[in-house]
Design a protein around this motif. Structure first.
Motif, short mmCIF file in Angstrom:
data_model
loop_
_atom_site.label_atom_id
_atom_site.label_comp_id
_atom_site.label_asym_id
_atom_site.label_seq_id
_atom_site.Cartn_x
_atom_site.Cartn_y
_atom_site.Cartn_z
N SER A 129 0.29 12.67 -11.90
CA SER A 129 1.23 12.34 -10.98
C SER A 129 0.54 12.16 -9.72
N GLU A 130 -0.69 12.36 -9.76
CA GLU A 130 -1.22 12.53 -8.21
C GLU A 130 -2.92 10.96 -8.40
N TYR A 131 -2.43 10.47 -9.28
CA TYR A 131 -3.83 9.19 -9.33
C TYR A 131 -3.04 8.16 -10.15
N THR A 132 -3.82 7.08 -10.09
CA THR A 132 -3.32 5.76 -10.94
C THR A 132 -4.41 5.22 -11.15
N ILE A 133 -4.06 4.25 -12.18
CA ILE A 133 -5.78 3.76 -12.51
C ILE A 133 -5.28 2.60 -12.77
N PHE A 134 -6.21 1.23 -12.63
CA PHE A 134 -6.45 0.45 -12.84
C PHE A 134 -7.24 -0.43 -12.96
N GLY A 135 -7.36 -1.59 -12.86
CA GLY A 135 -8.76 -1.88 -13.09
C GLY A 135 -9.13 -4.03 -12.46
N GLY A 136 -7.55 -4.15 -11.92
CA GLY A 136 -7.02 -5.80 -11.75
C GLY A 136 -6.20 -6.93 -13.18
N ARG A 137 -6.61 -5.96 -14.81
CA ARG A 137 -5.95 -6.78 -15.64
C ARG A 137 -5.55 -5.88 -16.85
N GLU A 138 -5.04 -5.66 -17.54
CA GLU A 138 -4.52 -5.07 -18.12
C GLU A 138 -5.69 -4.83 -19.62
N ASN A 139 -5.48 -3.76 -19.63
CA ASN A 139 -7.19 -3.19 -20.99
C ASN A 139 -7.98 -3.37 -20.22
N ALA A 140 -8.49 -3.15 -18.75
CA ALA A 140 -9.64 -3.86 -18.06
C ALA A 140 -10.72 -2.84 -18.53
N ASP A 141 -11.76 -2.46 -18.37
CA ASP A 141 -12.76 -2.12 -18.61
C ASP A 141 -13.08 -1.46 -18.25
N ARG A 142 -13.88 -1.62 -16.64
CA ARG A 142 -14.61 -1.02 -15.88
C ARG A 142 -12.53 -0.73 -14.29
N VAL A 143 -12.68 -0.32 -13.54
CA VAL A 143 -11.49 0.61 -13.65
C VAL A 143 -11.65 0.70 -11.99
N MET A 144 -10.91 1.06 -11.44
CA MET A 144 -11.07 2.30 -9.75
C MET A 144 -10.00 3.14 -9.43
N VAL A 145 -10.11 4.70 -9.39
CA VAL A 145 -8.91 5.36 -9.19
C VAL A 145 -8.73 5.48 -7.98
N ARG A 146 -6.70 5.80 -7.72
CA ARG A 146 -6.20 5.40 -6.56
C ARG A 146 -5.91 7.30 -6.47
N PHE A 147 -6.34 6.97 -5.49
CA PHE A 147 -5.22 9.20 -6.15
C PHE A 147 -4.04 8.82 -4.38
N GLY A 148 -3.53 9.29 -4.65
CA GLY A 148 -2.12 9.47 -4.09
C GLY A 148 -1.12 9.26 -4.58
N ASN A 149 -0.11 10.24 -4.24
CA ASN A 149 0.92 10.14 -5.36
C ASN A 149 2.32 9.36 -4.40
N PRO A 150 3.29 7.89 -4.90
CA PRO A 150 3.51 6.96 -4.07
C PRO A 150 5.43 7.93 -2.99
N ASP A 151 5.39 8.96 -4.62
CA ASP A 151 6.71 9.74 -3.81
C ASP A 151 6.59 10.40 -2.81
N ASP A 152 5.23 11.32 -3.08
CA ASP A 152 5.07 11.97 -1.56
C ASP A 152 4.70 11.29 -0.64
N LEU A 153 4.03 10.06 -0.74
CA LEU A 153 3.77 9.52 0.93
C LEU A 153 4.35 8.16 1.50
N GLY A 154 5.31 7.89 0.45
CA GLY A 154 7.02 7.10 0.71
C GLY A 154 6.34 5.78 1.53
N TYR A 155 5.03 5.54 0.40
CA TYR A 155 4.96 4.39 0.57
C TYR A 155 3.70 4.17 -0.45
N VAL A 156 3.52 2.60 -0.77
CA VAL A 156 2.31 2.07 -1.99
C VAL A 156 1.55 1.69 -1.19
N GLU A 157 0.69 1.40 -1.59
CA GLU A 157 -0.46 0.57 -1.24
C GLU A 157 -1.38 0.15 -2.15
N ASP A 158 -1.20 -1.60 -2.56
CA ASP A 158 -2.05 -1.99 -3.46
C ASP A 158 -3.28 -1.49 -3.91
#
Length: 248
Positions: free
Chosen positions: A46-75
């Motif tokens: 719940s504290e991270y999200t993984i995304f690489g710009g497209r579905e099933n990306a091979d190379r991805v980033m990890v975003r740390f932070g829970n939108p519900d706790d922080l109160g906002y979303v950062e792309d």
């Protein structure tokens, strides 16, 4: 992983996100680095999200932070650049290596670049947002072919993975048997891939060749390709299972 992301660096970013009440991001990670991340036990999904710009990306980033706790979303700071020949008539036969080489020649670190999808001498290149303008400005030629670069808001359809649904027959859902069938390699060669840590399931390194695949497991075999184990369609008269996989 002397040069890549280590567990300590992941933990530092997670800690910074928690203490500063903000989102933090890794650069683009390869499969080994992502597998290293998954080995960290105390970071909640719940504290991270993984995304690489497209579905099933091979190379991805990890975003740390829970939108519900922080109160906002950062792309995610990811941009997609379409690179295409100025004149298709005079374009060379350009490969993934050619496009990657053009970027690396700019002195850009590999971690700033995500997937590169090549189709008919064109490419969709994913990169960090901070490098996108620089890449568009500086890449005017790939090999001897003049090209133009455009940052796109939507991923062009020709730059998405082509998926092919097919069926195979195997005695069980064991991963070694499935990999052997999908990529038409011998069992011995398949076992060697496990020992060399070249097989990943859902982003995690898999050294257990007897692992039983489940529906929608995503398998990546370095040097061969990737597929999704969809479902068991039925059985043959000889008792083998008819398995539907999606290869891309």
């Amino acid at each position: 992983m002397t040069e890549g992301f280590t567990k300590k660096r992941f933990e530092d970013l997670a800690e910074k996100s928690y203490r500063s009440n903000c989102f933090t991001f890794t650069p683009f990670l390869n499969e080994n680095e992502l597998s290293e991340f998954y080995e960290i036990k105390h970071i909640s999904p719940s504290e991270y999200t993984i995304f690489g710009g497209r579905e099933n990306a091979d190379r991805v980033m990890v975003r740390f932070g829970n939108p519900d706790d922080l109160g906002y979303v950062e792309d995610f700071p990811v941009k997609c650049i379409k690179i295409e020949p100025v004149s298709k008539k005079f374009a060379e036969n350009l490969s993934h290596r050619d496009f990657l080489g053009a970027v690396m020649n700019l002195g850009i670190k590999r971690a700033e670049i995500g997937d590169i999808i090549v189709s008919e001498n064109e490419a969709c290149l994913f990169c960090t947002a901070k490098m996108s303008d620089y890449i568009c400005r500086e890449i005017t030629r790939v090999r001897h072919t003049a090209v133009s670069c455009t940052i796109t808001e939507n991923i062009p359809s020709e730059c998405t993975d082509d998926k092919t649904e097919t069926e195979i027959q195997a005695s069980s859902e064991r991963i070694d048997g499935i990999v052997s069938k999908v990529f038409r390699i011998s069992r011995n060669s398949c076992i060697a891939l496990f020992k060399e840590k070249k097989i990943f399931v859902n982003g995690k390194s898999c050294e257990n060749n007897s692992y039983v695949l489940k529906e929608n497991d995503r398998v990546s075999v370095r040097g061969f390709g990737k597929f999704i184990f969809k479902y068991i369609k039925g059985t043959t008269r000889k008792g083998n299972k008819i398995i539907i996989i999606e290869k891309f």
